[in-house]
Design an enzyme around this catalytic site. Structure first.
Site, mmCIF file in Angstrom:
data_model
loop_
_atom_site.group_PDB
_atom_site.id
_atom_site.type_symbol
_atom_site.label_atom_id
_atom_site.label_comp_id
_atom_site.label_asym_id
_atom_site.label_seq_id
_atom_site.Cartn_x
_atom_site.Cartn_y
_atom_site.Cartn_z
ATOM 1 N N LYS A 56 -0.614 -6.694 -4.382
ATOM 2 C CA LYS A 56 -0.984 -8.058 -4.793
ATOM 3 C C LYS A 56 0.173 -8.763 -5.491
ATOM 4 O O LYS A 56 0.314 -9.981 -5.396
ATOM 5 C CB LYS A 56 -2.160 -8.001 -5.772
ATOM 6 C CG LYS A 56 -3.447 -7.486 -5.184
ATOM 7 C CD LYS A 56 -4.514 -7.577 -6.238
ATOM 8 C CE LYS A 56 -5.722 -6.730 -5.873
ATOM 9 N NZ LYS A 56 -6.626 -6.574 -7.017
ATOM 10 N N ILE A 90 2.159 3.200 6.919
ATOM 11 C CA ILE A 90 1.488 4.058 7.902
ATOM 12 C C ILE A 90 1.217 3.273 9.188
ATOM 13 O O ILE A 90 0.989 3.855 10.233
ATOM 14 C CB ILE A 90 0.151 4.642 7.370
ATOM 15 C CG1 ILE A 90 -0.859 3.539 7.053
ATOM 16 C CG2 ILE A 90 0.387 5.541 6.177
ATOM 17 C CD1 ILE A 90 -2.291 4.053 6.876
ATOM 18 N N ASP A 91 1.231 1.924 9.089
ATOM 19 C CA ASP A 91 0.867 1.092 10.251
ATOM 20 C C ASP A 91 1.970 1.071 11.312
ATOM 21 O O ASP A 91 1.704 0.737 12.462
ATOM 22 C CB ASP A 91 0.586 -0.348 9.810
ATOM 23 C CG ASP A 91 -0.493 -0.427 8.744
ATOM 24 O OD1 ASP A 91 -1.299 0.517 8.650
ATOM 25 O OD2 ASP A 91 -0.522 -1.422 8.003
ATOM 26 N N GLY A 147 4.922 -7.315 3.701
ATOM 27 C CA GLY A 147 4.730 -8.171 2.520
ATOM 28 C C GLY A 147 5.892 -8.032 1.548
ATOM 29 O O GLY A 147 6.408 -9.026 1.011
ATOM 30 N N THR A 148 6.325 -6.790 1.334
ATOM 31 C CA THR A 148 7.432 -6.520 0.406
ATOM 32 C C THR A 148 8.724 -7.155 0.929
ATOM 33 O O THR A 148 9.486 -7.754 0.159
ATOM 34 C CB THR A 148 7.614 -4.993 0.242
ATOM 35 O OG1 THR A 148 6.379 -4.446 -0.202
ATOM 36 C CG2 THR A 148 8.715 -4.654 -0.749
ATOM 37 N N MET A 176 -6.903 3.264 10.577
ATOM 38 C CA MET A 176 -6.236 2.089 9.976
ATOM 39 C C MET A 176 -5.114 1.552 10.871
ATOM 40 O O MET A 176 -4.913 2.039 11.987
ATOM 41 C CB MET A 176 -5.666 2.460 8.610
ATOM 42 C CG MET A 176 -6.690 2.456 7.487
ATOM 43 S SD MET A 176 -5.853 2.814 5.910
ATOM 44 C CE MET A 176 -7.154 2.361 4.758
ATOM 45 N N GLN A 229 -6.023 8.571 5.175
ATOM 46 C CA GLN A 229 -4.836 8.510 6.049
ATOM 47 C C GLN A 229 -3.559 8.213 5.279
ATOM 48 O O GLN A 229 -2.466 8.373 5.800
ATOM 49 C CB GLN A 229 -5.039 7.423 7.104
ATOM 50 C CG GLN A 229 -6.147 7.736 8.063
ATOM 51 C CD GLN A 229 -6.679 6.486 8.759
ATOM 52 O OE1 GLN A 229 -6.345 6.218 9.886
ATOM 53 N NE2 GLN A 229 -7.506 5.730 8.061
ATOM 54 N N GLY A 267 0.841 -1.201 0.000
ATOM 55 C CA GLY A 267 0.000 0.000 0.000
ATOM 56 C C GLY A 267 0.874 1.248 0.000
ATOM 57 O O GLY A 267 1.923 1.268 0.638
#
Ligand code: F6P
Length: 359
Positions: free
Chosen positions: A73, A137-138, A115-116, A180, A285, A11
């Site tokens: 994805k 951002i997480d 994920g990356t 989020m 966000q 993302g």
């Protein structure tokens, strides 16, 4: 001339362009050629890339998103292809590594989150030289204290809480703001603290709706006729499952969380008899221009990643520990999530200032 590739995966978030600029400008000055793959790992799979010249990376420091495009994805080990009207998933990692080799790349700088880094680690095990830059951002990436993008998202969510405060006060309502962060509560905790939320609910601390209702009623009895609840998209009541908004089948992390604030809003209304409203902040966000802090952090990360390229220290992700930029082995990172310790100083700061964590 030495050549280096670069991609932005997962993302998007504010600060990606600042990293692209910093990696490229730093290496271009050392006469490297830098190329950027389009749409994350998809560009590496499909051999779609563009040259990142000085001109191409100038004027993008303050731009949100990523000039290269991204994908949460694309995965070279699980790539969808159409066969006889059906979608089949194939492992095209060998071809992906061949593409990098044909381009004469010394390394690929992978800017992304968990994920990356997981995919980067798998490609590394097959022989590709990679360097990681922690984005999300997480703020849930293992090995670094802060990911770039987090500070901007905290500011956006804080401003939203500030704005909700005034309308909550006018209408004497309980206002829930859904933030989020997936399975980590950093973003909600940061914005909740900065925005002065009365109740902060995060995934790491399973809440009790009766405790929340009692806090709201107690405020009401004290003449505080409104309450602000900052609720993480991954928050849940003790024993409950996560609230899932959609399932993205072809994504490595299939679940998209969302909607807990709406559920909790009606529960609070039912128990307290007070009027409540829910606001889901969503992708706001992740949008727009990065904060000054994120521009600086992204630049420091980008310059450090370029330095790792020069030193040929492949297999590492740049990181911030304390106030120093360092690096950690990517193999230690992929697949691990950095969640909030329920005994964290920020939680203690919240409770010490009267915030309820819903328990
Ligand atoms: O990881 C970043 C993030 O914005 C999460 O906070 C959120 O749960 C998810 O991505 C949303 O994903 P998508 O952009 O696929 O809806």
């Amino acid at each position: 001339m030495k050549r280096v590739g670069l991609l932005t995966g997962g993302g998007d978030c504010p600060g990606l362009n600042a990293v692209i600029r910093a990696v490229s400008k730093s290496l271009l000055q050392d006469h490297y050629k830098v190329i950027g793959f389009e749409d994350g790992f998809l560009g590496l799979i499909e051999n779609r890339y563009r040259s990142l010249s000085w001109d191409a990376v100038s004027g993008i420091l303050q731009q949100g998103g990523t000039i290269l495009g991204s994908s949460n994805k694309a995965n070279p080990f699980h790539h969808p292809t159409q066969k006889d009207d059906a979608t089949i998933y194939t492992d095209c990692s060998d071809q992906t590594i061949q593409n990098a080799s044909d381009l004469g790349l010394e390394a690929v700088v992978c800017i992304g989150g968990d994920g990356t880094m997981t995919i980067a680690k798998q490609l590394m095990e097959k022989g590709l030289s990679v360097i990681g830059v922690p984005k999300t951002i997480d703020n849930d990436l293992y090995g670094t204290d802060i990911t770039f993008g987090y500070d901007t998202a905290v500011s956006i969510a804080t401003e939203a809480i500030d704005r909700i405060h005034t309308t909550a006060s006018s209408h004497h309502r309980v206002m829930l703001i859904e933030i989020m962060g997936r399975y980590a509560g950093w973003l909600t905790l940061g914005a909740g603290l900065a925005g002065g939320a009365d109740i902060i609910l995060i995934p790491e601390i399973e809440y009790n709706v009766d405790v929340i209702a009692e806090r709201v009623l107690e405020r009401s009895r004290r003449g505080r006729r409104f309450s602000i609840v900052a609720v993480s998209e991954g928050a849940k009541a003790k024993g409950d499952d996560f609230t899932v908004q959609r399932v993205v089948e072809d994504s490595p992390d299939k679940l998209r969380l969302g909607g807990i604030s709406i559920k909790l809003c009606s529960e609070i209304e039912d128990v307290t008899g007070l009027e409540a409203r829910a606001t889901i902040l969503g992708h706001l966000q992740r949008g727009g221009t990065p904060s000054a802090f994120d521009r600086i952090l992204a630049t420091r990360y980008g310059v450090a990643a370029a330095e790792l390229v020069r030193q040929q220290q492949f297999g590492d992700m740049v990181a911030l520990q304390g106030n120093s930029i360092t690096s950690v082995a990517i193999e230690e990172i992929g697949g691990r999530t950095r969640t909030v310790d329920p005994d964290h100083q920020l939680i203690r700061a919240a409770t010490a200032t009267g915030v309820s964590m819903g328990i």
